[in-house]
Design an enzyme around this catalytic site. Sequence first.
Site, PDB file in Angstrom:
ATOM      1  N   LYS A  22       0.829  -1.210   0.000  1.00 59.39           N
ATOM      2  CA  LYS A  22       0.000   0.000   0.000  1.00 59.39           C
ATOM      3  C   LYS A  22       0.867   1.266   0.000  1.00 59.39           C
ATOM      4  O   LYS A  22       0.628   2.189  -0.764  1.00 59.39           O
ATOM      5  CB  LYS A  22      -0.898   0.002   1.242  1.00 59.39           C
ATOM      6  CG  LYS A  22      -1.593   1.314   1.520  1.00 59.39           C
ATOM      7  CD  LYS A  22      -2.466   1.260   2.744  1.00 59.39           C
ATOM      8  CE  LYS A  22      -1.778   1.586   4.033  1.00 59.39           C
ATOM      9  NZ  LYS A  22      -1.400   3.015   4.219  1.00 59.39           N
ATOM     10  N   ARG A 140       0.746  14.398  13.685  1.00 57.71           N
ATOM     11  CA  ARG A 140       1.161  14.201  12.296  1.00 57.71           C
ATOM     12  C   ARG A 140       1.163  15.480  11.451  1.00 57.71           C
ATOM     13  O   ARG A 140       0.396  15.604  10.482  1.00 57.71           O
ATOM     14  CB  ARG A 140       0.323  13.096  11.647  1.00 57.71           C
ATOM     15  CG  ARG A 140       0.427  11.800  12.420  1.00 57.71           C
ATOM     16  CD  ARG A 140      -0.239  10.654  11.755  1.00 57.71           C
ATOM     17  NE  ARG A 140       0.542  10.082  10.671  1.00 57.71           N
ATOM     18  CZ  ARG A 140       0.202   9.002  10.002  1.00 57.71           C
ATOM     19  NH1 ARG A 140      -0.909   8.371  10.289  1.00 57.71           N
ATOM     20  NH2 ARG A 140       0.961   8.530   9.037  1.00 57.71           N
ATOM     21  N   ASP A 324       5.071   0.506  12.003  1.00 60.26           N
ATOM     22  CA  ASP A 324       3.879  -0.177  11.483  1.00 60.26           C
ATOM     23  C   ASP A 324       3.807  -1.656  11.893  1.00 60.26           C
ATOM     24  O   ASP A 324       2.820  -2.328  11.591  1.00 60.26           O
ATOM     25  CB  ASP A 324       3.804  -0.052   9.948  1.00 60.26           C
ATOM     26  CG  ASP A 324       3.359   1.333   9.515  1.00 60.26           C
ATOM     27  OD1 ASP A 324       3.016   2.158  10.382  1.00 60.26           O
ATOM     28  OD2 ASP A 324       3.360   1.603   8.298  1.00 60.26           O
TER      29      ASP A 324
HETATM   30  C1  UD1 Z   1       4.389   6.897   6.627  1.00 58.20           C
HETATM   31  C2  UD1 Z   1       3.590   5.658   6.385  1.00 58.20           C
HETATM   32  C3  UD1 Z   1       3.078   5.115   7.717  1.00 58.20           C
HETATM   33  C4  UD1 Z   1       4.230   4.896   8.669  1.00 58.20           C
HETATM   34  C5  UD1 Z   1       5.077   6.154   8.775  1.00 58.20           C
HETATM   35  C6  UD1 Z   1       6.345   5.951   9.586  1.00 58.20           C
HETATM   36  C7  UD1 Z   1       2.640   6.005   4.194  1.00 58.20           C
HETATM   37  C8  UD1 Z   1       1.427   6.307   3.387  1.00 58.20           C
HETATM   38  N1  UD1 Z   1       2.469   6.000   5.514  1.00 58.20           N
HETATM   39  O1  UD1 Z   1       3.554   7.879   7.218  1.00 58.20           O
HETATM   40  O2  UD1 Z   1       2.417   3.875   7.462  1.00 58.20           O
HETATM   41  O3  UD1 Z   1       3.716   4.594   9.953  1.00 58.20           O
HETATM   42  O4  UD1 Z   1       5.488   6.599   7.468  1.00 58.20           O
HETATM   43  O5  UD1 Z   1       7.110   4.936   9.045  1.00 58.20           O
HETATM   44  O6  UD1 Z   1       3.697   5.747   3.674  1.00 58.20           O
HETATM   45  N2  UD1 Z   1       6.711  14.732  10.874  1.00 58.20           N
HETATM   46  C9  UD1 Z   1       6.855  16.064  11.157  1.00 58.20           C
HETATM   47  N3  UD1 Z   1       6.667  16.968  10.143  1.00 58.20           N
HETATM   48  C10 UD1 Z   1       6.393  16.600   8.872  1.00 58.20           C
HETATM   49  C11 UD1 Z   1       6.248  15.223   8.583  1.00 58.20           C
HETATM   50  C12 UD1 Z   1       6.421  14.312   9.607  1.00 58.20           C
HETATM   51  O7  UD1 Z   1       7.118  16.437  12.298  1.00 58.20           O
HETATM   52  O8  UD1 Z   1       6.237  17.473   8.010  1.00 58.20           O
HETATM   53  C13 UD1 Z   1       6.888  13.707  11.944  1.00 58.20           C
HETATM   54  C14 UD1 Z   1       5.602  12.907  12.225  1.00 58.20           C
HETATM   55  O9  UD1 Z   1       4.760  13.587  13.114  1.00 58.20           O
HETATM   56  C15 UD1 Z   1       6.171  11.651  12.811  1.00 58.20           C
HETATM   57  C16 UD1 Z   1       7.490  11.465  12.039  1.00 58.20           C
HETATM   58  O10 UD1 Z   1       7.783  12.728  11.479  1.00 58.20           O
HETATM   59  O11 UD1 Z   1       6.449  11.815  14.180  1.00 58.20           O
HETATM   60  C17 UD1 Z   1       7.437  10.443  10.945  1.00 58.20           C
HETATM   61  O12 UD1 Z   1       6.285  10.654  10.160  1.00 58.20           O
HETATM   62  P1  UD1 Z   1       6.239  10.330   8.604  1.00 58.20           P
HETATM   63  O13 UD1 Z   1       7.394   9.489   8.218  1.00 58.20           O
HETATM   64  O14 UD1 Z   1       6.025  11.601   7.870  1.00 58.20           O
HETATM   65  O15 UD1 Z   1       4.926   9.463   8.496  1.00 58.20           O
HETATM   66  P2  UD1 Z   1       3.999   9.397   7.220  1.00 58.20           P
HETATM   67  O16 UD1 Z   1       4.823   9.686   6.016  1.00 58.20           O
HETATM   68  O17 UD1 Z   1       2.768  10.198   7.463  1.00 58.20           O
END
Ligand code: UD1
Length: 442
Positions: A22, A140, A324
Site C-alpha cells: 500500500k 502528524r 507499522d
Molecule cells: C508513513 C507511512 C506510515 C508509517 C510512517 C512511519 C505512508 C502512506 N504512511 O507515514 O504507514 O507509519 O510513514 O514509518 O507511507 N513529521 C513532522 N513533520 C512533517 C512530517 C512528519 O514532524 O512534516 C513527523 C511525524 O509527526 C512523525 C514522524 O515525522 O512523528 C514520521 O512521520 P512520517 O514518516 O512523515 O509518516 P507518514 O509519512 O505520514
Amino acid sequence: MEKLIINGGNRLNGRVRIGGAKNAALPILAATILAEGEYRISGLPMLTDICTMGELLAQLNISTSCSALSRFCGRDGISTTTQELDSSDLLLVNNDNGSIIAPFEIVNKMRASILVLGAILAKRKQAKVALPGGCAIGERPVDLHISALEAMGATISVNHGYIEASCDRLKGAEFTFRVVTVTGTENILMAATLAEGVTVLNNAAKEPEVVDLANFLVAMGAKIKGIGTSRLEIEGVERLHSANYTVMPDRIEAGTFLCAVAGTGGRLEIENIPVDSMEAVLLKLQTAGLKITIVDDRHVIAESDGKMRNIDIETAPYPSFPTDMQAQFMAIMTKADGDSIIDETIFENRFMHAAELKRMGANITLKGNRAKVRGVKELSGAEVTASDLRASAGLVIAALMASNTSEVHKLQHLDRGYEAFEQKLKAVGADIVRVKVAKNNE
Ligand code: UD1
C-alpha cells in the site's frame, strides 16, 4: 458496519500470498500526475486506500480503469475497462487538463492524500490540497512538506483548511529534513523531478517504499542519485513520460502474517514476501523463537510452537524496526515468556491497542512512549475496538491467540491496509468470520 468474530486457539498452517505494498502503491499512483500519457501499474492491492487514491486522481482528471478494483471499490474513482488487463493491473490515463484541487472530503478519508501536493505543484504550477488533520496515532504535522517546497521557491499559505501553493517553475534547492519523514521525502522527491536544477535532500527516508517510488520515477525519465540512502540528489528534467511498473510486495502485511503464526503456532509458507526489506523484523521474530527458513528472496517458511520468548523493540526509521509492526509485536508479546519493553519513537500516541489488549487479559503498563508487556499464560476472548490500521491487525492476532471468542469492531481501519485479510487467515486455518453489525450496535 461490520465486525470480525474470531474463535481463537487454531494453529495456522498453509500458504499465504502477500499483496502489493500500500505505502509504495500510493505515492506511485500520485506520481502519475507528473506526466501525461498512459500507465499500467501492476500488483496493486485491493484496499480502500487505493480506491481513495483512485477517487482523488479522478478529481485531478486522471482516469483510472481496472475491473477488479472497480468491483472492489464500487464507486466512481475506478471505472471498468474493456481493455485486456490482468485483474490487478490498473490503467491510468493522464490528459493533464489542469485540475489542481485535492478536496477535504477525500483527504479526510486518507492522510496520504497529501502525496499529491508536490506532484500537482511541480506539474500544474498551482495546488490546493486540504490540510490533513491529526489522527488516532498522533498530531502528524506536514510542516516539512511545506517548508521544503518553499525552499524550492513555492509560495504557500494555509487558508480555510487548504494548503494553497503556487510557483513558476520549482527551483532545485538543498533541504535537510528535521526528522525522517516518509511521505515528506516522497512528496519532495516527486516535486524535484521537474524542478529547474539540482535538489539535494538530506536526512531523507530510506524506506523500501521510497526506493520503489524512486525507481518508478526513474522509469518515467527522472534523474535521481543516492536511491536507498539518506541523501538524494535529483536533477530536474523538463518533462517526464508515462511508464509501466509493478509495485513491490507489502513488508508490513508479510510481517503481520509472520506475527500471526508466531503467536498461534503452526507452519506458514509465505510467498511474495520482500525478504530483503525485512531484516529488522525477521531478526526480532527469530530471537523471539519463530523458526524462519528463507527459501529465496520472495519465499519464506515460518514455523512456531506458539511459545514466544520476550524481546524488546524500539521503533525507528528504516532500516530499524518499523512502527507499522509495533502493534502486531505487542500482541504476540502478551503471551511471551517474560517481560518485553516496547519503545515507540515515531508517533506520540501509538499505543491505543494496549487498552484493548488489556481487555483480553494482557498485562501491559504504559509510561509515555514506553510499554512494558509482561507475558501471561492465557488471553481470553473479548469484544475489542480497533483505533487505527495496524492496531486492528494487532487485535486480530491477539484474538487468534486467545481462548474463546473475540469480536473486533471498526473494520474500516483494517480494510484500508489489509487485502482480504480474513479470507487469507481462514484459508490457513483461522476460525474467523466477518458479519454485518446493526448501526446502533457499532
Ligand atoms: C508513513 C507511512 C506510515 C508509517 C510512517 C512511519 C505512508 C502512506 N504512511 O507515514 O504507514 O507509519 O510513514 O514509518 O507511507 N513529521 C513532522 N513533520 C512533517 C512530517 C512528519 O514532524 O512534516 C513527523 C511525524 O509527526 C512523525 C514522524 O515525522 O512523528 C514520521 O512521520 P512520517 O514518516 O512523515 O509518516 P507518514 O509519512 O505520514
